[in-house]
Design a protein around this motif. Sequence first.
Motif, PDB file in Angstrom:
ATOM      1  N   ASP A 304       0.706  -1.274  -0.016  1.00 35.02           N
ATOM      2  CA  ASP A 304       0.057   0.098  -0.110  1.00 35.02           C
ATOM      3  C   ASP A 304       0.878   1.229  -0.113  1.00 35.02           C
ATOM      4  O   ASP A 304       1.073   2.083   0.986  1.00 35.02           O
ATOM      5  CB  ASP A 304      -0.962  -0.134   1.113  1.00 35.02           C
ATOM      6  CG  ASP A 304      -2.078  -1.137   0.893  1.00 35.02           C
ATOM      7  OD1 ASP A 304      -2.234  -1.630   0.035  1.00 35.02           O
ATOM      8  OD2 ASP A 304      -2.281  -1.657   2.156  1.00 35.02           O
ATOM      9  N   ARG A 305       1.463   1.625  -1.169  1.00 37.58           N
ATOM     10  CA  ARG A 305       2.339   2.674  -1.336  1.00 37.58           C
ATOM     11  C   ARG A 305       2.710   2.826  -2.819  1.00 37.58           C
ATOM     12  O   ARG A 305       2.293   2.013  -3.641  1.00 37.58           O
ATOM     13  CB  ARG A 305       3.595   2.259  -0.449  1.00 37.58           C
ATOM     14  CG  ARG A 305       4.390   1.049  -1.119  1.00 37.58           C
ATOM     15  CD  ARG A 305       5.982   0.998  -0.663  1.00 37.58           C
ATOM     16  NE  ARG A 305       6.540  -0.452  -1.001  1.00 37.58           N
ATOM     17  CZ  ARG A 305       7.139  -0.323  -2.253  1.00 37.58           C
ATOM     18  NH1 ARG A 305       7.090   0.897  -3.172  1.00 37.58           N
ATOM     19  NH2 ARG A 305       7.736  -1.697  -2.518  1.00 37.58           N
ATOM     20  N   ALA A 306       3.330   4.138  -3.206  1.00 39.30           N
ATOM     21  CA  ALA A 306       3.694   4.161  -4.511  1.00 39.30           C
ATOM     22  C   ALA A 306       5.100   3.423  -4.727  1.00 39.30           C
ATOM     23  O   ALA A 306       5.797   3.021  -3.821  1.00 39.30           O
ATOM     24  CB  ALA A 306       3.993   5.762  -4.557  1.00 39.30           C
ATOM     25  N   ILE A 307       5.486   3.395  -6.150  1.00 35.68           N
ATOM     26  CA  ILE A 307       6.758   2.653  -6.300  1.00 35.68           C
ATOM     27  C   ILE A 307       7.800   3.674  -5.600  1.00 35.68           C
ATOM     28  O   ILE A 307       7.490   4.859  -5.581  1.00 35.68           O
ATOM     29  CB  ILE A 307       6.865   2.278  -7.713  1.00 35.68           C
ATOM     30  CG1 ILE A 307       6.765   3.770  -8.493  1.00 35.68           C
ATOM     31  CG2 ILE A 307       5.664   1.157  -8.148  1.00 35.68           C
ATOM     32  CD1 ILE A 307       7.080   3.175 -10.012  1.00 35.68           C
ATOM     33  N   THR A 308       8.989   3.050  -5.645  1.00 26.46           N
ATOM     34  CA  THR A 308      10.132   4.045  -5.175  1.00 26.46           C
ATOM     35  C   THR A 308      11.023   4.229  -6.282  1.00 26.46           C
ATOM     36  O   THR A 308      10.919   3.677  -7.447  1.00 26.46           O
ATOM     37  CB  THR A 308      11.105   3.064  -4.344  1.00 26.46           C
ATOM     38  OG1 THR A 308      11.748   1.858  -4.978  1.00 26.46           O
ATOM     39  CG2 THR A 308      10.036   2.340  -2.980  1.00 26.46           C
ATOM     40  N   PRO A 309      12.035   5.112  -6.468  1.00 27.79           N
ATOM     41  CA  PRO A 309      12.883   5.536  -7.335  1.00 27.79           C
ATOM     42  C   PRO A 309      13.454   4.353  -7.917  1.00 27.79           C
ATOM     43  O   PRO A 309      13.854   4.139  -9.078  1.00 27.79           O
ATOM     44  CB  PRO A 309      13.775   6.647  -6.890  1.00 27.79           C
ATOM     45  CG  PRO A 309      12.834   7.294  -5.740  1.00 27.79           C
ATOM     46  CD  PRO A 309      12.160   6.292  -5.307  1.00 27.79           C
ATOM     47  N   ARG A 310      14.147   3.410  -7.057  1.00 32.16           N
ATOM     48  CA  ARG A 310      14.823   2.284  -7.468  1.00 32.16           C
ATOM     49  C   ARG A 310      13.996   1.228  -8.186  1.00 32.16           C
ATOM     50  O   ARG A 310      14.203   0.898  -9.268  1.00 32.16           O
ATOM     51  CB  ARG A 310      15.253   1.500  -6.315  1.00 32.16           C
ATOM     52  CG  ARG A 310      15.990   0.138  -6.504  1.00 32.16           C
ATOM     53  CD  ARG A 310      17.226   0.257  -7.488  1.00 32.16           C
ATOM     54  NE  ARG A 310      17.987   0.844  -6.736  1.00 32.16           N
ATOM     55  CZ  ARG A 310      19.254   1.415  -6.963  1.00 32.16           C
ATOM     56  NH1 ARG A 310      19.572   1.614  -8.401  1.00 32.16           N
ATOM     57  NH2 ARG A 310      20.130   1.995  -6.282  1.00 32.16           N
ATOM     58  N   GLU A 311      12.566   1.014  -7.827  1.00 31.84           N
ATOM     59  CA  GLU A 311      11.633   0.212  -8.697  1.00 31.84           C
ATOM     60  C   GLU A 311      11.521   1.010 -10.155  1.00 31.84           C
ATOM     61  O   GLU A 311      11.324   0.454 -10.959  1.00 31.84           O
ATOM     62  CB  GLU A 311      10.318   0.154  -7.812  1.00 31.84           C
ATOM     63  CG  GLU A 311      10.554  -0.705  -6.564  1.00 31.84           C
ATOM     64  CD  GLU A 311       9.347  -0.667  -5.689  1.00 31.84           C
ATOM     65  OE1 GLU A 311       9.156  -1.832  -5.180  1.00 31.84           O
ATOM     66  OE2 GLU A 311       8.847   0.165  -5.621  1.00 31.84           O
ATOM     67  N   ALA A 312      11.368   2.448 -10.024  1.00 34.75           N
ATOM     68  CA  ALA A 312      11.166   3.059 -11.213  1.00 34.75           C
ATOM     69  C   ALA A 312      12.500   2.955 -12.226  1.00 34.75           C
ATOM     70  O   ALA A 312      12.237   2.745 -13.248  1.00 34.75           O
ATOM     71  CB  ALA A 312      10.739   4.358 -11.013  1.00 34.75           C
ATOM     72  N   ALA A 313      13.599   3.064 -11.451  1.00 38.33           N
ATOM     73  CA  ALA A 313      14.704   2.847 -12.419  1.00 38.33           C
ATOM     74  C   ALA A 313      14.931   1.421 -13.047  1.00 38.33           C
ATOM     75  O   ALA A 313      15.158   1.198 -14.223  1.00 38.33           O
ATOM     76  CB  ALA A 313      16.066   3.009 -11.515  1.00 38.33           C
ATOM     77  N   LEU A 314      14.507   0.314 -12.039  1.00 38.99           N
ATOM     78  CA  LEU A 314      14.317  -0.865 -12.781  1.00 38.99           C
ATOM     79  C   LEU A 314      13.442  -1.164 -13.721  1.00 38.99           C
ATOM     80  O   LEU A 314      13.693  -1.844 -14.831  1.00 38.99           O
ATOM     81  CB  LEU A 314      14.245  -2.039 -11.646  1.00 38.99           C
ATOM     82  CG  LEU A 314      15.261  -2.102 -10.479  1.00 38.99           C
ATOM     83  CD1 LEU A 314      15.052  -3.005  -9.461  1.00 38.99           C
ATOM     84  CD2 LEU A 314      16.638  -2.649 -11.065  1.00 38.99           C
ATOM     85  N   LEU A 315      12.520  -0.562 -13.681  1.00 36.56           N
ATOM     86  CA  LEU A 315      11.350  -0.584 -14.892  1.00 36.56           C
ATOM     87  C   LEU A 315      11.710   0.271 -15.858  1.00 36.56           C
ATOM     88  O   LEU A 315      11.172  -0.278 -17.249  1.00 36.56           O
ATOM     89  CB  LEU A 315       9.885  -0.068 -14.269  1.00 36.56           C
ATOM     90  CG  LEU A 315       9.214  -0.961 -13.182  1.00 36.56           C
ATOM     91  CD1 LEU A 315       8.210  -0.124 -12.492  1.00 36.56           C
ATOM     92  CD2 LEU A 315       8.701  -2.199 -13.577  1.00 36.56           C
ATOM     93  N   GLN A 316      12.900   0.780 -15.810  1.00 40.75           N
ATOM     94  CA  GLN A 316      12.930   1.504 -17.000  1.00 40.75           C
ATOM     95  C   GLN A 316      14.623   0.792 -17.831  1.00 40.75           C
ATOM     96  O   GLN A 316      14.891   1.350 -18.787  1.00 40.75           O
ATOM     97  CB  GLN A 316      13.866   3.169 -16.819  1.00 40.75           C
ATOM     98  CG  GLN A 316      12.897   4.134 -16.752  1.00 40.75           C
ATOM     99  CD  GLN A 316      12.520   4.639 -18.138  1.00 40.75           C
ATOM    100  OE1 GLN A 316      12.136   4.002 -19.006  1.00 40.75           O
ATOM    101  NE2 GLN A 316      12.641   6.034 -18.243  1.00 40.75           N
ATOM    102  N   GLY A 317      14.861  -0.230 -16.903  1.00 38.58           N
ATOM    103  CA  GLY A 317      15.866  -1.109 -17.505  1.00 38.58           C
ATOM    104  C   GLY A 317      17.331  -0.516 -16.988  1.00 38.58           C
ATOM    105  O   GLY A 317      18.249  -1.186 -17.759  1.00 38.58           O
ATOM    106  N   PHE A 318      17.331   0.294 -16.175  1.00 39.98           N
ATOM    107  CA  PHE A 318      18.610   0.612 -15.310  1.00 39.98           C
ATOM    108  C   PHE A 318      19.223  -0.550 -14.655  1.00 39.98           C
ATOM    109  O   PHE A 318      18.380  -1.388 -13.961  1.00 39.98           O
ATOM    110  CB  PHE A 318      18.678   1.881 -14.696  1.00 39.98           C
ATOM    111  CG  PHE A 318      18.702   3.130 -15.394  1.00 39.98           C
ATOM    112  CD1 PHE A 318      19.858   3.529 -15.899  1.00 39.98           C
ATOM    113  CD2 PHE A 318      17.587   3.684 -15.735  1.00 39.98           C
ATOM    114  CE1 PHE A 318      19.804   4.971 -16.453  1.00 39.98           C
ATOM    115  CE2 PHE A 318      17.706   4.818 -16.539  1.00 39.98           C
ATOM    116  CZ  PHE A 318      18.827   5.598 -16.865  1.00 39.98           C
TER     117      PHE A 318
END
Length: 370
Positions: A304-318
């Motif tokens: 129950d939260r927003a995604i984190t910057p790390r999760e966003a970076a992984l979803l971008q393929g970093f």
Amino acid sequence: MNGAGTVIDLFAGAGGSALGFIRASFRIAGAAEIDPDACRTYEGLIGVRPLCVDLSELPPEMAAGLWNVKPGEIDVLVGCPPCQGFTRLRNDAGASDPRNGLVMVFLEYVSYFRPRFLVFENVPGLIRLPHGKAFYLKLTKGLLRLGYRLRKKEVDAADYGVPQHRRRLIVIGARKDMGQPPFPRATHGDPRSPKVRSGRQLPWLTVRDAIGHLPPLRAGDQDPNDPLHRAPKMGERVLRFIVQVPKDGGSRTQVPEEEWLPCHRNHNGHKDTYSRLAWDRPSGVITSGCCNVSKGRFAHPEQDRAITPREAALLQGFPPDAVFYGSLDSIRRQIGNAVPPPLAEAIARAIRERLERRSLIEFSKRAKAF
């Protein structure tokens, strides 16, 4: 082709394009980016310090001196000018965005450096919106006058191993002596498609593939081993609402209407806001608002939260250990604005294959001359 090909990286951002080209055995000969935080991230990730400068104020001949590069000796010039003025979310307001003119700065740099290949990336709005089309036509006419053959295609990054549906316009240009522009074939696809079922393509990578291994967090918590895996705080009312959104891909519209937030009661659009990602599908577009549930489908599939910057970076393929510098707002912007590295790598490999083929042809010609 002997050794690494050379790349100039314009509007370089946090290094998504550069990382893809490095993985395909290219060398970054020069880079430029206006954002100081992104410049620092780029240097840490790529090992090259970009010129931290507004390219509209830096003539290409001056940049050439700073990079110690001469016209005609660069293999690839990559440019991903800011796309905010051409996104459909801006509507008519985007027509007056001063950054739109950076498309023509890209043309100036191509005209001066005369690379063997060029890669231009932007949002599809560049060829769909009236003001976008005007810039696109100026760009392509200029490139054709310079003697480049062009190939354009609207692609989905998910088709190239990015765990995210992200539609982008890609233009690849080839100098006439390099033949027709190459374009990478899709490597991934819908798991239900014939190509995937027959083994000709891999299935799309999913949210689970990208972030399923990360430790769970509550809103406001941070992983003690990773400062980037930090869940934004949530107000009590928003948190209470997110708890009610069904797990694994649920939408805010599935919450009982009497529980809706005031901003949703008289508004039928933006139905992805306050909604969850689905575990076994690619995510939607990761934007600069990627860690804010009010900006899109950015709630975690089950936590129950927003995604984190790390999760966003992984979803971008970093890569999982990528370090981003700056404030959290700056980091989110760098991640959301980046070119996904796997997409850049696919493009880079297609170009490298062409360069190697041309090198073999030239070697064969020289051998026959003896």
